[in-house]
Write an enzyme that holds these catalytic residues in place. Sequence first.
Site, mmCIF file in Angstrom:
data_model
loop_
_atom_site.group_PDB
_atom_site.id
_atom_site.type_symbol
_atom_site.label_atom_id
_atom_site.label_comp_id
_atom_site.label_asym_id
_atom_site.label_seq_id
_atom_site.Cartn_x
_atom_site.Cartn_y
_atom_site.Cartn_z
ATOM 1 N N HIS A 1 0.824 -1.029 0.016
ATOM 2 C CA HIS A 1 -0.110 -0.089 0.026
ATOM 3 C C HIS A 1 0.880 1.227 0.015
ATOM 4 O O HIS A 1 0.391 2.268 -0.678
ATOM 5 C CB HIS A 1 -0.964 -0.042 1.383
ATOM 6 C CG HIS A 1 -1.870 1.088 1.431
ATOM 7 N ND1 HIS A 1 -3.037 1.279 0.817
ATOM 8 C CD2 HIS A 1 -1.710 2.288 2.209
ATOM 9 C CE1 HIS A 1 -3.616 1.976 1.038
ATOM 10 N NE2 HIS A 1 -2.701 3.016 2.005
ATOM 11 N N HIS B 1 -10.551 2.947 -1.313
ATOM 12 C CA HIS B 1 -10.888 2.709 -0.162
ATOM 13 C C HIS B 1 -11.707 1.088 -0.162
ATOM 14 O O HIS B 1 -12.893 1.131 0.251
ATOM 15 C CB HIS B 1 -11.495 3.552 1.032
ATOM 16 C CG HIS B 1 -10.876 3.661 2.031
ATOM 17 N ND1 HIS B 1 -11.218 4.394 3.290
ATOM 18 C CD2 HIS B 1 -9.386 3.779 2.284
ATOM 19 C CE1 HIS B 1 -10.045 4.536 4.040
ATOM 20 N NE2 HIS B 1 -9.077 4.028 3.467
#
Lengths: 234, 741
Positions: free
Chosen positions: B42, B88
């Site tokens: 990430h 998200h």
Amino acid sequence: MRVAIAKFPGSNCDQDVAYAISRVPGAWSEVVWHTELSPERYELVVLPGGFSYADRLRAGAIAAHTPLIEKLIDYVKDGGLVLGICNGFQILVEAGLLLGSLLPNKGLRFICKWVSLRVMNSDTPFTNAFEESEVVKMPIAHYEGRYYAGGQALRLFEERRVAFVYADERGGVSEECNPNGSDNSIAGVFNDTFNVLGMMPHPERASDPLLSPYGTEHGLRVFLSVANYVKGGA
Amino acid sequence: MRLVEEVAVTLTSEEREVVRKRLGREPNIIEWAVIEALWSEHCSYKSSRNILKMLPTEGVQVLVGPGFDAGLIDIGDGFVLSVHIESHNHPSAIDPYGGAATGIGGVVRDILSVGTRPVALLDSLRFGEIESSSHSRWLLRNVVKGIADYGNCIGVPTIAGELEFDQSFERNCLVDVMCIGAGRREEVVLPMATRPGCLVVLAGNTTGRDGILGASFASQSLDSDEEGKRSAVQIPDPFIEKLLIDALTEMFEQRLISAVKDLGGGGLATALSELAYKGGVGVDVDLSMVHRRETDMTPVEVLVSESQERMLLLVEGQKLERVSRMLEKYELQFSIIGRTVEERFVRLRWEGTLIAELPLSVLGDAPSVARASRRPEYLDTLRNTPPPREPEDLNKVFLNLLASPNISSKSWVYEQYDYEVGVRTVVKPGDADAAIIKLPNGKLAAVKLDGDSKKCYIDPYRGAMWIVSENFRNLASSGAKPCAIVDHQQFGDPGKPDVYWCFKECVRGVADYCMAVGVPVVGGKVSFYNEDLVSGRAIKPSPVIGGIGLLSDEDMVTTLSLKRSGDYIVVLGVTTGELGGSEYYEYIHRICGGEVPLVDPLSDWQLIEAVLNLRRMGVLRAAHDVSKGGLAVSLAEMAVRGRIGLTAELSKLPVRGRVLRRDGLLFSEGGSRIVVEVDRERFREAEMALRRHSVPFAVIGETGGNEISIKMNGEQVINLTVGEVEERWHYSLERLMEGYS
């Protein structure tokens, strides 16, 4: 015309109102933090839209209990002009400066869209630049905008205290073009001395033809009306 | 400590060896936590950055390209525009409301991190088939509400987006949000520590146990114990975000801050480390000084918490008092947790005692991970799918297609968003192919997000090119010249060679297109592991492109609704018959396969310049690109929005390749096409201009009446009133979501 735009924590439309007022010839405005605002120094105090105090408890409920509102109550008694837009309207009804309350929309969804409004009284400090009964375009954007008059709606109409109603393009009123389920399609109301106006539609968002899908600037007339009134023209 | 065990697990043994070698010793548990956060997929892009190098990132207007929290574009007159995109996905799959809301919060803070103020939001959402899946309807309803509640409350308008439904997103929805910011060039600050002696101030929300290890959570596949991962989802508080926006805006104007940095994935661990190694200056911070929500938090928990609405501020000593006063005015909590130092270390303390000390050289880039890549075999099968038989009643097919959730009007979504706040939205959602905002220097910008996973699944390279093409045609149809993009690449587990190959092909498609037309990629994001362990299936490859275009003046603003009766309807560009990934194949015939259209960037660019030129000449009244649903749907949308009917003759269309059937002419999404309404009296001028631009075109019909009448060689194919079409197109999604018929 000297205008104060009150800013609470969570106010969103303070700069937007300042922009609209900058388009009124001879008008001057400033955004003032709510704790620092002295109403008597201005000819109009605007409570702008937004989510003051995050709409905690109920929309407008906490801002209605700030010291500024105490000052505004005196200011209104002395004839000062107060305009509440959207969250500002919610604050005014919570504070008891306007009759009624604002409930969640009938569809229980936030609604943002341009609507047609019919002008119900063009003989006030806030609406003298409109024609009586004309149909104007402004956008709404709210979740708690369903005006509930507690059985007093007809009285409000009789006393000419309804400023705007939601309507169709020709001014007809029906449940179909009542976006949030307001009593009698009421979109904005005055107090009994016509120096306080609360309205759910956003006039500041309808004050520049570039920003209107219809190329109109009907909202600007609310501010032009006040400028006229202050100058003694109406 | 159970938590630490979990921390160590997500690093591979090779990565741990690299750390030990760079450091020259065994890191302690807290140091592992910092490295783990920073080296997660990430945060580190370790599997993707070698591929992303293909993308062109430079341009005359680019001030800051990828690598910081947001890209920066020079828009002239001393102003800049900033842009960033985030997803998200994992949090939204578990808690759609909170996941989507915190996604907005994060991308807005990225815009703040470069000293700019957020001015517009866009969203790009992907779910399973909502007609059959109540789970997907639940996700959609709550994701939209999460975006609305957060975006509306912080006073940033959500002005454009896109929505796609496909079975492959049933267990892995995609929630992408893009934010545009604006500011004065001299107020720009970059998120890096460049000078020792600054105070490190943590402002905003309290630090709690929510979102612990969120970055690592996003770097794994979802398992069946999704419920158990709820603590990895953060809790949104838009009110604090709004106060941060207002306070930071005032502080930017008064130049009170040297640098500001969002706390996102990896929390303080990542934010402190990135500030330090990007600027080459160390930090010395006492974690016990952090204002906390819970009293018994361990240092590691404080370090990796992803509690929302927090920003790190670097402040020079003499400005601290003014910064404190500003934060107090906005009733924001803050704590002074340390300072920047000469020594190039990240030093962490707890009540004064040193608990971690990592040299910046160790933190830097995580080692790249080489991934195997292999072209999936299913691509051949998909491509060779035979065409279906042409249905008899195309009128009926057309009505069904209009009701497809992928085509039906998205007003149910965007009317829940306050798209007006800020008084800068010139063209509203649904009125044109892109939204248009007024920038602080008075200029206008068009923005749009696009994706098409159905095409990318069948042909990742062609599909990705097609998305950029569609995005640029959307910008041009609104009157803007494309100026920069951000991309968001979303795939399954990169450890699977099939998945990784698709990722490479999608990036190559975007890179080839942008390189050919000279439009830079100024930022982006990669999201892997969008698959779940229950079905073992990855999502369809889902690159998403966020484009920004600039308009030369107000007269260029173009909307898609038909304006006047008696004008000509002109199709620009050649119609090609590929139907792979088209809504017609997928929704009407339930066919996944066929050939995906191949676009040519250079002829696209000619088309774009031609459209802009027609608008500048004042002969073009409306424009709409041909995308989902093909020409028939584009014509319908123009008619419905303008409440004016039209006639069209399909045999007039310029075509390429084999002889096309009626269904191909109506519903093909192939070729790069824009439909325009041209002023009838000035058609000769338009014709000459189009010849000059070498753009193939044909007048296929006229505006007028209240019917949409489409013929093929004089024979009626589609004949419906505008009202009938509107009823289908405008209300289908709303009916589905509100459960009435």
